[in-house]
Design an enzyme around this catalytic site. Structure first.
Site, PDB file in Angstrom:
ATOM      1  CG  ASP A  52     -11.905   2.166  45.676  1.00  0.00           C
ATOM      2  OD1 ASP A  52     -11.840   1.194  46.435  1.00  0.00           O
ATOM      3  OD2 ASP A  52     -10.904   2.731  45.213  1.00  0.00           O
ATOM      4  CE  LYS A  78      -8.838   0.452  46.339  1.00  0.00           C
ATOM      5  NZ  LYS A  78      -8.332   1.783  46.041  1.00  0.00           N
ATOM      6  CB  CYS A 117      -9.195   3.543  42.396  1.00  0.00           C
ATOM      7  SG  CYS A 117      -8.783   4.717  43.704  1.00  0.00           S
TER       8      CYS A 117
END
Length: 180
Positions: A13, A76, A109
């Protein structure tokens, strides 16, 4: 010792405006670039994740350019990359149980991805200089939470020299250029 043929790199990310808000974002991007180029030097597969890219934006352009040479992003919606069916299938399909983990945010994350990987029998090697959070204290806490669960700490330079194992050959010369 880690061996190139036994590891996979997972980048979590590093995207949009959020990537620019990270603590020491310039250093983070520099280390991630070295890590990605190093993975390519050793032919290590890369799993590249993006969290809701329609909302958060794409991966940082300089990293996207490097990553797109060998892979495409997997999108995601869960915080953990393990919860992304495509990422889980890509990882299990490789048959490698050692994951090099990097990205943002360390305490959300990256942490949740690490936790799930550990819970599913993977050895996680966390690149401490290739993760970040908006606040340094969140990064430090995230690293502590992961190591308490069993993740192993390393850094980009140590990792690359561990993968190389010897100070000779063409790949070693390329590695030195990358490190300097």
């Amino acid at each position: 010792m880690l061996k190139p043929e036994e590891v996979v790199l997972m980048i979590v990310d590093v995207q949009g405006k959020l990537a620019q808000c990270m603590d020491q974002t310039e250093r983070l991007h520099q280390q991630l670039s070295r890590l990605i180029l190093g993975a390519q030097l050793f032919d290590i597969p890369v799993i590249w994740l993006e969290q809701l890219p329609a909302k958060l934006g794409p991966t940082s352009p300089e990293l996207q350019t490097l990553l797109s040479r060998s892979s495409t992003p997997l999108h995601k919606q869960h915080f953990s990359g393990w919860q992304c069916h495509e990422a889980r299938a890509a990882l299990t399909g490789l048959g490698r149980k050692q994951v090099l983990l990097a990205g943002i945010e360390t305490h959300v994350c990256v942490y949740q991805t690490c936790r799930d990987l550990l819970d599913h029998g993977y050895d996680v090697h966390l690149l401490a200089d290739a993760v970040s959070s908006r606040e340094l204290e969140y990064k430090q806490l995230g690293i502590r939470m992961m190591t308490q669960r069993g993740a192993l700490l390393t850094n980009v330079e140590s990792l690359l020299f561990e993968l190389q194992t010897e100070a000779q050959g063409d790949r070693f010369k390329e590695l030195l250029k990358l490190i300097k």
